[in-house]
Motif scaffolding. Structure first.
Motif, PDB file in Angstrom:
ATOM      1  N   ALA A   1      -3.549  -1.029  -4.717  1.00  0.00           N
ATOM      2  CA  ALA A   1      -3.415   0.292  -5.338  1.00  0.00           C
ATOM      3  C   ALA A   1      -4.066   0.286  -6.716  1.00  0.00           C
ATOM      4  CB  ALA A   1      -1.937   0.673  -5.449  1.00  0.00           C
TER       5      ALA A   1
ATOM      6  N   LEU B   1      -3.275   6.955  -3.429  1.00  0.00           N
ATOM      7  CA  LEU B   1      -2.541   5.963  -4.213  1.00  0.00           C
ATOM      8  C   LEU B   1      -1.045   6.027  -3.916  1.00  0.00           C
ATOM      9  CD1 LEU B   1      -4.398   6.370  -7.627  1.00  0.00           C
ATOM     10  CD2 LEU B   1      -4.543   4.413  -6.070  1.00  0.00           C
TER      11      LEU B   1
ATOM     12  N   ILE C   1      -0.511   4.322  -0.522  1.00  0.00           N
ATOM     13  CA  ILE C   1      -0.599   2.859  -0.615  1.00  0.00           C
ATOM     14  C   ILE C   1       0.679   2.292  -1.233  1.00  0.00           C
ATOM     15  CG2 ILE C   1      -1.806   0.916  -1.702  1.00  0.00           C
ATOM     16  CD1 ILE C   1      -4.356   2.653  -1.622  1.00  0.00           C
ATOM     17  N   ARG C   2       1.165   2.941  -2.288  1.00  0.00           N
ATOM     18  CA  ARG C   2       2.346   2.421  -2.994  1.00  0.00           C
ATOM     19  C   ARG C   2       3.621   2.604  -2.173  1.00  0.00           C
ATOM     20  NH1 ARG C   2      -0.665   3.966  -8.331  1.00  0.00           N
ATOM     21  NH2 ARG C   2      -0.996   1.837  -9.131  1.00  0.00           N
TER      22      ARG C   2
END
Length: 317
Positions: free
Chosen positions: A270, A293, A296-297
């Motif tokens: 990320a 993002l 992904i997190r």
């Protein structure tokens, strides 16, 4: 409560709308850290006699999401466990719908067949893969027709099982077709080849020969391949500014290319993605970057929290 719901699912005491809501809500809670993934998997496992199309779609989506997150290597116990789970959940309905349309069947039944066969091939179900490759060979040799609804899963199976032979055959179909729908099927399947060298060549081929508006299809296909997601990211970093110039600043094609990053599932990745795009041209893609993002997190947090318990659970399937 959970055990009663699982029993009710197994006995078909809940209607399809309730079953669908239960499955969707379970994994939404697991994704949001409000329910352990192992408990959500227990609920999912109870759907082994499911026949309703909308519920099957949700089952397949859950299997794909979980396996891509918790079984990132094809030689892992987690990967083998999800293959077994997929066979348990989709094997019965796969045998029921078969490969060939029955007289008077509905359009939904046709969609169900395509979905189930596609998912069984995604999880490398031996019997389904063998039949898909046989039908593909008959199709390319001109011995038999292959209905459009089943071409994509058969193309995937051919590329995965036959390797370069299957890849070249699908590429030939792509080059000889003038139908965009067929070309899209081929582009999606080409990214499934296990050979990393061929995957690299596929990305370069897309850049040189594929129509600009379709390059993202190839890149995203490679990114969904467990062996190719890092290659797709390296390609995107290297070619991003060239692609922006080619597509035009603010083009929706830039955002579609960017979504290939969402296959990652670590905070390190990320940060890497965030750092790269901080100095890149992303006119019109700021919101998409934020979503990538965030995705992904969320995946990173989910994996860190539940990887061990998923490993323990899936090993018993």
């Amino acid at each position: 409560m959970a055990s009663k719901l699982i029993t009710a699912i197994g006995k078909s005491e809940l209607g399809p709308e309730d079953r669908l809501s239960l499955l969707s809500d379970n994994f939404a809670l697991a994704r949001a850290s409000r329910l352990s993934t192992a408990k959500a998997l227990e609920v999912l496992k109870a759907f082994n006699q499911e026949t309703e199309y909308t519920c099957i779609l949700s089952i397949c989506a859950c299997l794909t999401e979980l396996s891509r997150l918790f079984a990132q290597k094809t030689d892992s116990e987690e990967y083998r466990g999800f293959k077994r789970l997929a066979e348990q959940l989709l094997g019965p309905i796969g045998k029921a719908v078969g490969w060939d349309a029955k007289p008077g069947e509905s359009h939904i039944q046709s969609l169900l067949r395509s979905q189930v066969i596609g998912s069984l091939i995604e999880f490398e179900h031996d019997e389904t893969m063998t039949e898909a490759v046989a039908r593909f060979k008959s199709f390319v040799s001109g011995e038999a027709e292959l209905i459009p609804d089943l071409r994509l899963p058969c193309y995937f199976a051919a590329v995965e099982v036959l390797g370069k032979e299957g890849y070249d055959a699908v590429m030939k179909i792509y080059k000889e077709s003038d139908l965009n729908e067929e070309m899209v099927r081929c582009m999606r399947a080409l990214g499934a080849i296990p050979d990393v060298t061929v995957l690299e060549e596929t990305l370069q081929w897309a850049l040189a020969e594929v129509k600009a508006q379709d390059i993202f299809i190839v890149v995203n296909s490679v990114a969904k391949n467990r062996r190719g997601k890092d290659l797709a990211w390296e390609f995107l970093q290297k070619e991003w500014e060239n692609l922006v110039e080619r597509f035009g600043k603010g083009s929706h094609l830039n955002t579609r290319m960017m979504t290939s990053c969402t296959e990652f599932s670590s905070e390190e990745k990320a940060v890497e993605v965030e750092k790269f795009f901080a100095s890149a041209t992303i006119v019109g893609a700021t919101r998409t970057l934020e979503q990538c993002l965030e995705s992904i997190r969320i995946r990173a947090s989910w994996f860190q929290r539940d990887a061990e318990e998923v490993h323990a659970w899936i090993s018993t399937v």
